[in-house]
Design a protein around this motif. Structure first.
Motif, short mmCIF file in Angstrom:
data_model
loop_
_atom_site.label_atom_id
_atom_site.label_comp_id
_atom_site.label_asym_id
_atom_site.label_seq_id
_atom_site.Cartn_x
_atom_site.Cartn_y
_atom_site.Cartn_z
N VAL A 223 7.00 5.80 29.50
CA VAL A 223 6.52 5.33 28.20
C VAL A 223 7.60 5.57 27.16
CG1 VAL A 223 4.80 5.63 26.36
CG2 VAL A 223 4.10 5.82 28.77
N ALA A 224 7.79 4.61 26.27
CA ALA A 224 8.67 4.77 25.12
C ALA A 224 7.88 4.39 23.87
CB ALA A 224 9.92 3.91 25.24
N ALA A 229 13.89 3.51 12.43
CA ALA A 229 14.97 4.39 11.97
C ALA A 229 14.67 5.86 12.20
CB ALA A 229 15.24 4.14 10.48
N ARG A 230 13.43 6.18 12.57
CA ARG A 230 13.07 7.57 12.86
C ARG A 230 13.31 7.94 14.31
NH1 ARG A 230 9.74 5.90 8.82
NH2 ARG A 230 8.41 4.72 10.25
N GLY A 231 13.76 6.99 15.10
CA GLY A 231 14.05 7.28 16.49
C GLY A 231 12.91 6.90 17.41
N ALA A 232 12.77 7.62 18.50
CA ALA A 232 11.75 7.31 19.50
C ALA A 232 11.38 8.58 20.25
CB ALA A 232 12.28 6.26 20.48
N ALA A 242 12.30 13.76 22.58
CA ALA A 242 12.51 13.09 21.30
C ALA A 242 13.92 12.52 21.29
CB ALA A 242 12.32 14.08 20.16
N ILE A 243 14.04 11.26 20.91
CA ILE A 243 15.33 10.56 20.90
C ILE A 243 15.72 10.27 19.44
CG2 ILE A 243 16.64 8.58 21.71
CD1 ILE A 243 15.58 10.39 23.97
N ALA A 282 18.13 3.69 22.30
CA ALA A 282 18.48 3.95 20.90
C ALA A 282 19.81 3.33 20.53
CB ALA A 282 18.50 5.46 20.65
N VAL A 283 20.78 3.43 21.44
CA VAL A 283 22.09 2.82 21.19
C VAL A 283 21.96 1.31 21.03
CG1 VAL A 283 24.35 2.32 22.21
CG2 VAL A 283 23.41 4.64 22.34
#
Length: 316
Positions: A223-224, A229-232, A242-243, A282-283
């Motif tokens: 799951v993602a 902008a707060r990440g994932a 936390a990413i 994220a990249v």
């Protein structure tokens, strides 16, 4: 045969040559726009094989869409050209860097008449992942049947089902598709959703609770939960991570979620742990925002490897 196969509508997208209301815009550039083909292009750019299944009108816009996707290395051999319906189109309106509106002209499009007969069982059976979104099933009854048929075939052949609810309220009009999308999400092995979508579909917004529900009530293995902008936050049945967001100079957020999904799935194909899959996402999501257009900023395999090593990407 492609490792990842996806099914959905792609439109010819007209992007304005200047900011402001479209009533004042004189010049447009034609691109393509479609969540599923975006993902397929992202997968191809990262060195994996992808196939895109859809219906297009037998018109110049249809040729443009097919050619554009094929040019990125995506297999379009299962695309059907429909002589009776036209290719959908859309227009973007860019007021400023943080406000983008979209106007669809896709009603009665060729893709809205997709039907299960376009699905080649042998083609799907040779893929590793079947990726679907919540956009396609709300386009019409036959589209919903097509998505459900794709899920059934994936189940029959023990393929991973990836699902992004990708809520588009403009397409819902006065109908409530929450129960349908929730059911589809619970059938997926890989769930890729926004934090706001989780609130709408599950009634919870905390990432850990979202994952608990998906792991307990559904078939989810990965799951993602994406939060811009707060990440994932990403997770599997062994835990979550936390990413943080990857640094970027964002000018257009459209397509970032699809880029995240593509890279996350590529990480799974490569056997990476879920945290690395999330970092890849994220990249890709960050780089996607640095250009106008849905896929123009998607990273190559070389760019991804450089970013994952923490090195600067050298452009000149």
């Amino acid at each position: 045969m492609p490792q990842i196969v996806t099914v959905g509508e792609t439109m010819a997208a007209f992007t304005p040559g200047s900011t402001g209301f479209l009533r004042y815009v004189k010049n447009y550039e034609m691109r393509i726009a479609g969540a599923e083909s975006n993902l397929a292009i992202g997968v191809s750019k990262l060195g994996h094989s992808a196939g895109w299944i859809s219906c297009l009108g037998r018109d110049e816009f249809g040729e443009f869409v097919r050619n554009s996707i094929r040019a990125e290395g995506v297999d379009t051999s299962r695309v059907v050209f429909d002589p009776d319906y036209r290719t959908g189109i859309m227009f973007k309106q860019v007021r400023n860097a943080s406000e983008t509106s979209v106007f669809y002209y896709r009603e009665n499009s060729a893709a809205s008449h997709m039907h299960p007969r376009i699905l080649d069982e042998d083609y799907l059976a040779q893929a590793d992942v079947i990726h679907l979104t919540g956009i396609t099933p709300v386009l019409g009854d036959s589209c919903r049947e097509t998505v459900l048929a794709a899920m059934d075939l994936a189940g029959k052949h023990k393929k991973l089902i990836s699902f992004d609810p990708n809520i588009r309220r403009k397409l819902w009009k006065d109908r409530d598709f929450v129960p349908m999308l929730r059911d589809m999400m619970f059938r997926a092995h890989i769930v890729l959703l926004g934090a706001d979508e989780a609130e709408a579909l599950l009634g919870v917004s905390e990432a850990g609770r979202i994952m608990d529900l998906l792991f307990e009530k559904g078939q989810a293995r990965y799951v993602a939960v994406k939060d811009g902008a707060r990440g994932a936050v990403v997770g599997d049945r062994d835990g979550l991570a936390a990413i943080p967001p990857f640094p970027c100079a964002s000018i257009d957020p459209v397509g970032a979620g699809d880029a995240f999904n593509a890279a996350f799935l590529c990480g799974i194909l490569e056997g990476r742990d879920v945290a690395d899959c999330g970092r890849m996402g994220a990249v890709a999501g960050a780089l996607a925002t640095e250009t106008y257009g849905d896929t123009e900023g998607y990273p190559s395999m070389e760019q991804m490897e450089t970013a994952m090593k923490g090195e600067d990407i050298i452009y000149r």
